[in-house]
Design a protein around this motif. Structure first.
Motif, PDB file in Angstrom:
ATOM      1  N   MET A  33      36.421  29.440  39.479  1.00  9.01           N
ATOM      2  CA  MET A  33      37.684  30.032  39.886  1.00  9.01           C
ATOM      3  C   MET A  33      37.386  31.328  40.632  1.00  9.01           C
ATOM      4  SD  MET A  33      40.516  32.043  37.677  1.00  9.01           S
ATOM      5  CE  MET A  33      41.190  30.840  36.632  1.00  9.01           C
ATOM      6  N   GLY A  34      37.789  31.501  41.821  1.00  8.26           N
ATOM      7  CA  GLY A  34      37.583  32.737  42.553  1.00  8.26           C
ATOM      8  C   GLY A  34      38.913  33.419  42.732  1.00  8.26           C
ATOM      9  N   TYR A  35      39.482  33.188  43.870  1.00  7.30           N
ATOM     10  CA  TYR A  35      40.776  33.780  44.185  1.00  7.30           C
ATOM     11  C   TYR A  35      41.885  32.968  43.541  1.00  7.30           C
ATOM     12  CZ  TYR A  35      38.403  36.713  47.502  1.00  7.30           C
ATOM     13  OH  TYR A  35      37.585  37.636  48.060  1.00  7.30           O
ATOM     14  N   SER A  36      42.907  33.657  43.080  1.00  6.67           N
ATOM     15  CA  SER A  36      44.026  32.983  42.440  1.00  6.67           C
ATOM     16  C   SER A  36      45.320  33.663  42.857  1.00  6.67           C
ATOM     17  CB  SER A  36      43.877  33.056  40.918  1.00  6.67           C
ATOM     18  OG  SER A  36      45.041  32.572  40.296  1.00  6.67           O
ATOM     19  N   SER A  37      46.357  32.871  43.028  1.00  6.50           N
ATOM     20  CA  SER A  37      47.647  33.454  43.352  1.00  6.50           C
ATOM     21  C   SER A  37      48.329  33.975  42.089  1.00  6.50           C
ATOM     22  CB  SER A  37      48.536  32.428  44.050  1.00  6.50           C
ATOM     23  OG  SER A  37      48.686  31.295  43.233  1.00  6.50           O
ATOM     24  N   ASN A  38      47.773  33.648  40.926  1.00  6.02           N
ATOM     25  CA  ASN A  38      48.296  34.135  39.664  1.00  6.02           C
ATOM     26  C   ASN A  38      47.540  35.413  39.301  1.00  6.02           C
ATOM     27  OD1 ASN A  38      48.494  34.637  36.826  1.00  6.02           O
ATOM     28  ND2 ASN A  38      49.343  32.578  36.594  1.00  6.02           N
ATOM     29  N   LEU A  39      48.219  36.559  39.398  1.00  2.00           N
ATOM     30  CA  LEU A  39      47.564  37.850  39.191  1.00  2.00           C
ATOM     31  C   LEU A  39      46.957  37.975  37.797  1.00  2.00           C
ATOM     32  CD1 LEU A  39      46.843  40.609  40.294  1.00  2.00           C
ATOM     33  CD2 LEU A  39      49.079  41.419  39.539  1.00  2.00           C
ATOM     34  N   ASP A  40      47.655  37.523  36.783  1.00  2.00           N
ATOM     35  CA  ASP A  40      47.123  37.627  35.425  1.00  2.00           C
ATOM     36  C   ASP A  40      45.809  36.851  35.274  1.00  2.00           C
ATOM     37  OD1 ASP A  40      49.224  39.235  34.537  1.00  2.00           O
ATOM     38  OD2 ASP A  40      50.456  37.505  34.016  1.00  2.00           O
ATOM     39  N   LEU A  41      45.757  35.637  35.825  1.00  2.00           N
ATOM     40  CA  LEU A  41      44.514  34.852  35.763  1.00  2.00           C
ATOM     41  C   LEU A  41      43.394  35.533  36.533  1.00  2.00           C
ATOM     42  CD1 LEU A  41      45.743  31.164  36.204  1.00  2.00           C
ATOM     43  CD2 LEU A  41      44.803  32.227  34.146  1.00  2.00           C
ATOM     44  N   ARG A  42      43.733  36.107  37.667  1.00  2.00           N
ATOM     45  CA  ARG A  42      42.730  36.785  38.484  1.00  2.00           C
ATOM     46  C   ARG A  42      42.139  37.988  37.744  1.00  2.00           C
ATOM     47  NH1 ARG A  42      40.241  37.071  43.067  1.00  2.00           N
ATOM     48  NH2 ARG A  42      40.293  38.858  44.444  1.00  2.00           N
ATOM     49  N   LEU A  43      42.984  38.751  37.069  1.00  2.00           N
ATOM     50  CA  LEU A  43      42.492  39.906  36.314  1.00  2.00           C
ATOM     51  C   LEU A  43      41.596  39.473  35.165  1.00  2.00           C
ATOM     52  CD1 LEU A  43      45.699  42.134  36.226  1.00  2.00           C
ATOM     53  CD2 LEU A  43      43.614  42.521  37.542  1.00  2.00           C
ATOM     54  N   ILE A  44      41.988  38.431  34.469  1.00  2.00           N
ATOM     55  CA  ILE A  44      41.167  37.907  33.370  1.00  2.00           C
ATOM     56  C   ILE A  44      39.809  37.458  33.910  1.00  2.00           C
ATOM     57  CG2 ILE A  44      40.924  35.979  31.738  1.00  2.00           C
ATOM     58  CD1 ILE A  44      44.028  36.215  31.354  1.00  2.00           C
ATOM     59  N   PHE A  45      39.825  36.763  35.034  1.00  3.72           N
ATOM     60  CA  PHE A  45      38.574  36.298  35.649  1.00  3.72           C
ATOM     61  C   PHE A  45      37.664  37.473  35.983  1.00  3.72           C
ATOM     62  CE2 PHE A  45      36.250  35.388  39.610  1.00  3.72           C
ATOM     63  CZ  PHE A  45      35.402  34.403  39.140  1.00  3.72           C
ATOM     64  N   HIS A  46      38.217  38.505  36.619  1.00  2.00           N
ATOM     65  CA  HIS A  46      37.401  39.656  37.009  1.00  2.00           C
ATOM     66  C   HIS A  46      36.849  40.394  35.796  1.00  2.00           C
ATOM     67  CE1 HIS A  46      37.242  40.058  41.326  1.00  2.00           C
ATOM     68  NE2 HIS A  46      38.489  39.672  41.406  1.00  2.00           N
ATOM     69  N   LYS A  47      37.630  40.475  34.748  1.00  2.00           N
ATOM     70  CA  LYS A  47      37.181  41.216  33.566  1.00  2.00           C
ATOM     71  C   LYS A  47      36.175  40.431  32.727  1.00  2.00           C
ATOM     72  CE  LYS A  47      41.220  44.146  32.983  1.00  2.00           C
ATOM     73  NZ  LYS A  47      42.331  44.520  32.095  1.00  2.00           N
ATOM     74  N   ASN A  48      36.151  39.112  32.842  1.00  2.00           N
ATOM     75  CA  ASN A  48      35.324  38.302  31.948  1.00  2.00           C
ATOM     76  C   ASN A  48      34.216  37.508  32.618  1.00  2.00           C
ATOM     77  OD1 ASN A  48      36.758  38.943  29.491  1.00  2.00           O
ATOM     78  ND2 ASN A  48      38.445  37.804  30.378  1.00  2.00           N
ATOM     79  N   SER A  49      34.164  37.471  33.916  1.00  2.00           N
ATOM     80  CA  SER A  49      33.173  36.659  34.602  1.00  2.00           C
ATOM     81  C   SER A  49      31.888  37.438  34.831  1.00  2.00           C
ATOM     82  CB  SER A  49      33.721  36.170  35.946  1.00  2.00           C
ATOM     83  OG  SER A  49      32.711  35.487  36.646  1.00  2.00           O
ATOM     84  N   GLU A  50      30.794  36.930  34.261  1.00  2.00           N
ATOM     85  CA  GLU A  50      29.503  37.584  34.458  1.00  2.00           C
ATOM     86  C   GLU A  50      29.035  37.498  35.906  1.00  2.00           C
ATOM     87  OE1 GLU A  50      26.451  37.008  31.517  1.00  2.00           O
ATOM     88  OE2 GLU A  50      27.958  36.384  30.065  1.00  2.00           O
ATOM     89  N   SER A  51      29.588  36.582  36.684  1.00  2.00           N
ATOM     90  CA  SER A  51      29.186  36.479  38.088  1.00  2.00           C
ATOM     91  C   SER A  51      29.744  37.644  38.908  1.00  2.00           C
ATOM     92  CB  SER A  51      29.657  35.152  38.687  1.00  2.00           C
ATOM     93  OG  SER A  51      31.071  35.109  38.757  1.00  2.00           O
ATOM     94  N   ARG A  52      30.757  38.314  38.384  1.00  2.00           N
ATOM     95  CA  ARG A  52      31.317  39.508  39.028  1.00  2.00           C
ATOM     96  C   ARG A  52      30.708  40.722  38.335  1.00  2.00           C
ATOM     97  NH1 ARG A  52      33.483  37.203  43.394  1.00  2.00           N
ATOM     98  NH2 ARG A  52      35.072  35.707  42.878  1.00  2.00           N
ATOM     99  N   LYS A  53      29.470  41.038  38.684  1.00  2.00           N
ATOM    100  CA  LYS A  53      28.689  42.011  37.941  1.00  2.00           C
ATOM    101  C   LYS A  53      29.366  43.374  37.817  1.00  2.00           C
ATOM    102  CE  LYS A  53      24.333  39.750  38.536  1.00  2.00           C
ATOM    103  NZ  LYS A  53      24.556  38.849  37.471  1.00  2.00           N
TER     104      LYS A  53
END
Length: 82
Positions: free
Chosen positions: A1-21
């Motif tokens: 999951m990279g870009y998302s039109s759902n802001l809440d999902l996008r924030l969760i992804f950025h805060k929890n994805s180890e690929s986004r160092k």
């Protein structure tokens, strides 16, 4: 999951994805500014534009001067048929 039109999902992804160092390590960051875009493509283009600026002052100016956001939305507006 990279870009998302759902802001809440996008924030969760950025805060929890180890690929986004950077965002993964920085647990204290918060949403500073949100721009409602007409499309995912426009949102990605505007986000990349802001990142290329590499300027805290530019980001602060987005809040101070709404005309900057209006210009960004127009600059990265998709033309009909694209």
């Amino acid at each position: 999951m990279g870009y998302s039109s759902n802001l809440d999902l996008r924030l969760i992804f950025h805060k929890n994805s180890e690929s986004r160092k950077y965002t993964y390590k920085a647990k204290d960051w918060k949403l500073y500014y949100k721009i409602d875009c007409n499309s995912k493509k426009q949102g990605i283009a505007i986000e990349n534009h802001i990142k290329r600026m590499k300027s805290k002052v530019y980001i602060e100016n987005l809040l101070k001067y709404p005309e900057i956001t209006i210009r960004l939305l127009k600059k990265y507006e998709e033309s009909p048929g694209h």
